[in-house]
Design an enzyme around this catalytic site. Structure first.
Site, short mmCIF file in Angstrom:
data_model
loop_
_atom_site.label_atom_id
_atom_site.label_comp_id
_atom_site.label_asym_id
_atom_site.label_seq_id
_atom_site.Cartn_x
_atom_site.Cartn_y
_atom_site.Cartn_z
N LYS A 131 0.83 -1.22 0.00
CA LYS A 131 0.00 0.00 0.00
C LYS A 131 0.86 1.26 0.00
O LYS A 131 0.66 2.16 -0.81
CB LYS A 131 -0.91 -0.01 1.24
CG LYS A 131 -1.46 1.34 1.63
CD LYS A 131 -2.15 1.27 2.98
CE LYS A 131 -2.46 2.61 3.56
NZ LYS A 131 -1.38 3.23 4.33
N ASN A 132 1.82 1.31 0.92
CA ASN A 132 2.54 2.58 1.07
C ASN A 132 3.53 2.83 -0.06
O ASN A 132 3.98 3.96 -0.24
CB ASN A 132 3.20 2.66 2.46
CG ASN A 132 2.15 2.88 3.54
OD1 ASN A 132 1.01 3.27 3.25
ND2 ASN A 132 2.51 2.63 4.79
N CYS A 178 -5.34 8.29 8.61
CA CYS A 178 -5.57 7.78 9.96
C CYS A 178 -5.13 8.83 10.98
O CYS A 178 -4.13 9.52 10.78
CB CYS A 178 -4.80 6.49 10.18
SG CYS A 178 -5.50 5.11 9.25
N ARG A 219 -0.15 15.31 13.00
CA ARG A 219 0.72 14.75 11.96
C ARG A 219 1.31 15.91 11.16
O ARG A 219 0.81 16.27 10.10
CB ARG A 219 -0.06 13.76 11.08
CG ARG A 219 -0.49 12.52 11.85
CD ARG A 219 -1.20 11.49 10.99
NE ARG A 219 -0.31 10.77 10.12
CZ ARG A 219 -0.68 9.73 9.37
NH1 ARG A 219 -1.93 9.31 9.41
NH2 ARG A 219 0.18 9.12 8.59
N ASP A 229 3.65 0.31 12.06
CA ASP A 229 2.42 -0.15 11.42
C ASP A 229 2.07 -1.60 11.76
O ASP A 229 1.02 -2.10 11.36
CB ASP A 229 2.51 0.04 9.89
CG ASP A 229 2.55 1.52 9.53
OD1 ASP A 229 2.18 2.35 10.36
OD2 ASP A 229 2.98 1.83 8.40
N ARG A 268 -9.14 0.26 3.55
CA ARG A 268 -8.18 1.22 2.99
C ARG A 268 -6.85 0.55 2.68
O ARG A 268 -6.13 1.00 1.79
CB ARG A 268 -7.86 2.32 4.02
CG ARG A 268 -8.96 3.22 4.34
CD ARG A 268 -8.48 4.27 5.30
NE ARG A 268 -7.56 5.13 4.56
CZ ARG A 268 -7.44 6.42 4.78
NH1 ARG A 268 -8.14 6.99 5.72
NH2 ARG A 268 -6.61 7.14 4.07
N1 EPU Z 1 6.99 14.15 11.39
C1 EPU Z 1 7.28 15.46 11.72
N2 EPU Z 1 7.30 16.39 10.71
C2 EPU Z 1 7.05 16.07 9.41
C3 EPU Z 1 6.74 14.73 9.10
C4 EPU Z 1 6.73 13.78 10.11
O1 EPU Z 1 7.52 15.79 12.89
O2 EPU Z 1 7.09 16.96 8.56
C5 EPU Z 1 6.97 13.13 12.47
C6 EPU Z 1 5.58 12.51 12.65
O3 EPU Z 1 4.76 13.30 13.50
C7 EPU Z 1 5.92 11.15 13.22
C8 EPU Z 1 7.27 10.81 12.57
O4 EPU Z 1 7.80 12.05 12.09
O5 EPU Z 1 6.09 11.25 14.61
C9 EPU Z 1 7.19 9.83 11.41
O6 EPU Z 1 6.28 10.31 10.44
P1 EPU Z 1 6.42 9.92 8.90
O7 EPU Z 1 6.52 11.17 8.11
O8 EPU Z 1 7.49 8.90 8.75
O9 EPU Z 1 5.01 9.26 8.62
P2 EPU Z 1 4.08 9.40 7.33
O10 EPU Z 1 4.93 9.54 6.12
O11 EPU Z 1 3.00 10.39 7.58
C10 EPU Z 1 4.10 6.87 6.74
C11 EPU Z 1 3.07 5.79 6.53
C12 EPU Z 1 2.45 5.42 7.86
C13 EPU Z 1 3.55 4.99 8.83
C14 EPU Z 1 4.64 6.04 8.93
C15 EPU Z 1 5.84 5.61 9.76
C16 EPU Z 1 2.27 6.22 4.30
C17 EPU Z 1 1.17 6.68 3.43
N3 EPU Z 1 2.05 6.27 5.61
O12 EPU Z 1 3.40 7.97 7.29
O13 EPU Z 1 1.63 4.30 7.58
O14 EPU Z 1 3.00 4.78 10.10
O15 EPU Z 1 5.12 6.38 7.60
O16 EPU Z 1 6.40 4.44 9.22
O17 EPU Z 1 3.31 5.77 3.84
C18 EPU Z 1 -0.19 2.86 7.82
O18 EPU Z 1 0.15 2.31 6.77
O19 EPU Z 1 -1.04 2.39 8.61
C19 EPU Z 1 0.42 4.13 8.19
C20 EPU Z 1 -0.11 4.98 9.04
#
Ligand code: EPU
Length: 430
Positions: A22-23, A117, A122, A308, A399
């Site tokens: 998915k991701n 989610c 975020r 995850d 999803r």
């Molecule tokens: N963060 C910041 N600033 C930013 C971006 C992130 O402080 O600009 C922090 C977040 O608050 C968090 C940490 O960095 O504490 C990690 O966030 P990350 O950016 O890695 O997460 P994401 O890209 O929003 C993706 C996956 C999530 C998964 C996370 C961590 C996708 C679409 N989503 O989210 O997947 O939990 O990486 O591995 O790729 C899921 O599949 O269920 C899911 C939520």
């Protein structure tokens, strides 16, 4: 209203084939926007997040054709807008990858703030920091739309991320592929889907080195040619079935996986006493041999234990004698589902980022999915608990999990999806 209903208490046996990640899919599909020719993407998971992002591209003018359940043909050439502000955009987190992709293609992007989610705040400050260093001015319009403008100058930059972030790494990689000069991302995330996106972009002619390490170097190119590309298997879907096999004390073969991506999950299951046999593209999880041990888990960015899979493993640990401690170090607030497990008799207390789990017996109850992986935890708990568990809010599960009901049925689970008429709708027509 749809629900998933499970009569639990039966060990899982048999084989399951994991779908595309998915991701990775939700990054690669927006990545096609950068391409100067049509692309074919294979091994796409059959999930609602993919339909959503495909529809967003369609709304922007792309020609998107579903060749079969797992293959999409996308011609991005007709896209003639750098705006993605429709309602659909807010429904998913990954729509923010359009910021990087549109910036790369048009040097401008106007995208609605993403949903997805909910595990507390975020932020996207690191994404914006990257775009700014590449020359983009950014403005937040009415607190709802991000407006990026790099029309005056759009160029490579050296970007150090203050936190390891999957989304920021992907977004800057997308923007940098066609930016003038070199972009260097330091403190990059290393998840398998980041490597997959880089492989996809490189196969089109991009120049990206170092994906999978914490320094990624991208030299901008002018033209990207069309490709046929197959998405990697879903590491988290695989981990979910592995946890379910362990929780039900069953034995299953999980096919279409990359064992290297599952190292943290396999080693945790081994530590618990499961037998794990790895093959080139399959893994056998056998939890029938001995009682399972309690363990502690700390979630970390890849190659650490994935956040995850945290809810699924908490569900598993509720079935294991003794006290297990889980430390969620990635997200501030990813324990909303715990109260649902407690309704099923789980003994879990949450203190900040820690969940303290006293293993015991689960009993069936009506529960809800509070987010995607929380929904997976409810499935696992329902498969374990004697009696009939009914799970609501299953759109969260759909999803991210392809054909989840039929896959669990094939493993011998007594599980089905049912439709319950909305009582309000009945009242209106009566
Ligand atoms: N963060 C910041 N600033 C930013 C971006 C992130 O402080 O600009 C922090 C977040 O608050 C968090 C940490 O960095 O504490 C990690 O966030 P990350 O950016 O890695 O997460 P994401 O890209 O929003 C993706 C996956 C999530 C998964 C996370 C961590 C996708 C679409 N989503 O989210 O997947 O939990 O990486 O591995 O790729 C899921 O599949 O269920 C899911 C939520």
């Amino acid at each position: 209203m749809e629900r998933i209903v499970i009569s639990g208490g039966k060990p899982l046996y048999g084989e399951v084939t994991v779908s595309g990640a998915k991701n990775a899919a939700v990054a690669i599909i927006p990545g096609v926007v950068l391409c100067d020719e049509p692309c074919r993407i294979e091994n796409i998971p059959n999930i609602s997040d993919v339909s959503l992002i495909a529809n967003i591209l369609r709304d922007m003018g792309a020609m998107v054709r579903r060749v079969d359940k797992n293959t999409l043909d996308i011609d991005p050439r007709p896209i003639n807008t750098y705006e993605a502000t429709e309602e659909g955009v807010r429904k998913m987190r990954a729509s923010y990858y359009l910021l990087g992709a549109l910036l790369g293609r048009f040097h401008k992007a106007k995208v609605a703030l993403p949903g997805g989610c909910n595990f507390g705040v975020r932020p996207i400050d690191q994404h914006l920091k990257g775009f700014q260093l590449m020359g983009a001015k950014n403005e937040l319009i009415n607190g709802a739309i991000i407006d990026l403008d790099a029309s005056a100058s759009f160029h490579g930059a050296r970007i150090y991320f203050d936190t390891v972030s999957v989304g920021s790494t992907i977004n800057v990689m997308l923007a940098a592929v066609k930016a003038e000069g070199q972009t260097i991302i330091e403190n990059a995330a290393k998840e398998p889907h980041i490597v997959d996106l880089a492989n996809f972009l490189n196969s089109m002619g991009a120049n990206i080195r170092g994906a999978g390490t914490d320094v990624i170097k991208i030299r901008g190119v002018e033209y990207l040619h069309g490709v046929t590309y197959s998405i990697i298997p879903d590491q988290i879907e695989a981990g979910t079935y592995m946890a379910a096999a362990a929780a039900t004390r069953g034995k299953i073969t999980v096919r279409n996986i990359t064992p290297k991506h599952l190292e943290s999950i396999s080693s945790k299951l081994r530590e618990m006493g499961c037998e794990i046999d790895e093959y080139d593209e399959a893994v056998i999880v056998d939890a029938t041999k001995r009682p399972l041990n309690r363990v502690n888990i700390k979630t970390m960015p890849h190659p650490g234990f994935p956040t995850d899979c945290q809810p699924q493993f908490v569900a598993l640990l509720t079935t294991v004698k003794g006290t297990s401690i889980v430390n969620e170090s990635v997200w501030d607030n990813r324990y909303q589902y715990v109260s649902e497990l407690v309704r099923m008799g789980a003994n879990i207390s949450v203190e900040g980022r820690l969940a303290i789990i006293e293993g015991g017996t689960l009993t069936a109850a009506p529960v809800k999915a509070t987010d995607l992986r929380a929904g997976a935890a409810m499935l696992i708990a329902g498969l374990v608990a004697e009696g009939t568990t009914s799970i609501s809010n299953i759109s969260y599960i759909e999803r991210g999990y392809s054909d989840v009901v039929t896959k669990f049925q094939a493993l011998g689970a007594d599980i089905k999806k049912i439709y319950i008429p909305d009582p309000d709708a009945v009242a209106t027509t009566a």
